[in-house]
Design a protein around this motif. Structure first.
Motif, short mmCIF file in Angstrom:
data_model
loop_
_atom_site.label_atom_id
_atom_site.label_comp_id
_atom_site.label_asym_id
_atom_site.label_seq_id
_atom_site.Cartn_x
_atom_site.Cartn_y
_atom_site.Cartn_z
N TYR A 26 32.16 20.75 27.19
CA TYR A 26 30.76 20.34 27.40
C TYR A 26 29.95 20.47 26.12
O TYR A 26 30.29 21.24 25.23
N LYS A 27 28.84 19.71 26.09
CA LYS A 27 27.90 19.83 24.99
C LYS A 27 26.49 19.60 25.52
O LYS A 27 26.29 18.99 26.58
N PHE A 28 25.49 20.11 24.78
CA PHE A 28 24.08 19.95 25.12
C PHE A 28 23.50 18.87 24.22
O PHE A 28 23.68 18.91 23.01
N VAL A 29 22.82 17.91 24.81
CA VAL A 29 22.24 16.79 24.08
C VAL A 29 20.73 16.85 24.20
O VAL A 29 20.20 17.02 25.29
N LEU A 30 20.05 16.68 23.09
CA LEU A 30 18.58 16.67 23.10
C LEU A 30 18.05 15.30 23.43
O LEU A 30 18.57 14.30 23.19
N ILE B 284 23.22 28.17 29.42
CA ILE B 284 22.23 27.21 28.90
C ILE B 284 21.71 27.67 27.55
O ILE B 284 21.46 26.87 26.66
N ARG B 285 21.59 28.99 27.34
CA ARG B 285 21.14 29.51 26.05
C ARG B 285 22.13 29.13 24.95
O ARG B 285 21.75 28.63 23.89
N LEU B 286 23.41 29.35 25.21
CA LEU B 286 24.43 29.04 24.22
C LEU B 286 24.45 27.55 23.89
O LEU B 286 24.46 27.17 22.72
N LEU B 287 24.42 26.71 24.90
CA LEU B 287 24.43 25.27 24.68
C LEU B 287 23.16 24.80 23.96
O LEU B 287 23.21 23.98 23.05
N TYR B 288 22.01 25.36 24.35
CA TYR B 288 20.72 24.97 23.79
C TYR B 288 20.61 25.36 22.31
O TYR B 288 20.05 24.62 21.51
N GLU B 289 21.16 26.52 21.97
CA GLU B 289 21.07 26.99 20.58
C GLU B 289 21.97 26.18 19.63
O GLU B 289 21.78 26.22 18.42
#
Length: 125
Positions: A121-125, A60-65
């Motif tokens: 995967y990717k992290f979306v705000l 989650i840290r890697l995706l969030y950053e």
């Protein structure tokens, strides 16, 4: 995260003509459901602390950053375990599923951790 969004909005308002600034003042940014403290290694979802494994937090840290960046499963394994790891790339799918259960209101329709079909995967705000 909230501070970054507010800073971007402030900069955006500075370049708008005065009449558009009045319109923009009515727009509010919804509060974030996620609050990640990287120094303390804590994650709060909707105000409640979430227990995570080491791998889940690192993921989650890697995706969030790096929001919106698409990571291949192989890249995520290398980031978590190193290049000489013999972990099956589907192990990442298990970590993602567990993370979604912990952070998403509806894990079947994720809001934050999106699947990019055929890639990763990717992290979306």
């Amino acid at each position: 995260m909230k501070a970054r969004i507010q800073a971007l909005l402030r900069r955006f308002k500075q370049v708008l003509p005065p009449e558009e600034q009045i319109i923009q003042q009515a727009v509010t940014v919804p509060p974030m459901d996620l609050n990640i403290n990287l120094e303390k290694r804590t994650l709060y979802v909707r105000g409640e602390s979430v227990d995570m494994t080491f791998s889940e937090f690192e993921l989650i840290r890697l995706l969030y950053e790096h929001p919106e960046r698409v990571y291949r499963r192989e890249d995520l394994i290398n980031a978590l375990r190193g290049f000489d790891s013999y972990v099956n790339d589907r192990a990442i799918d298990v970590h993602i599923t567990n993370l979604r259960r912990k952070i998403e209101a509806n894990p079947k329709e994720p809001k934050y951790i999106k699947t990019v079909w055929g890639v990763g995967y990717k992290f979306v705000l």
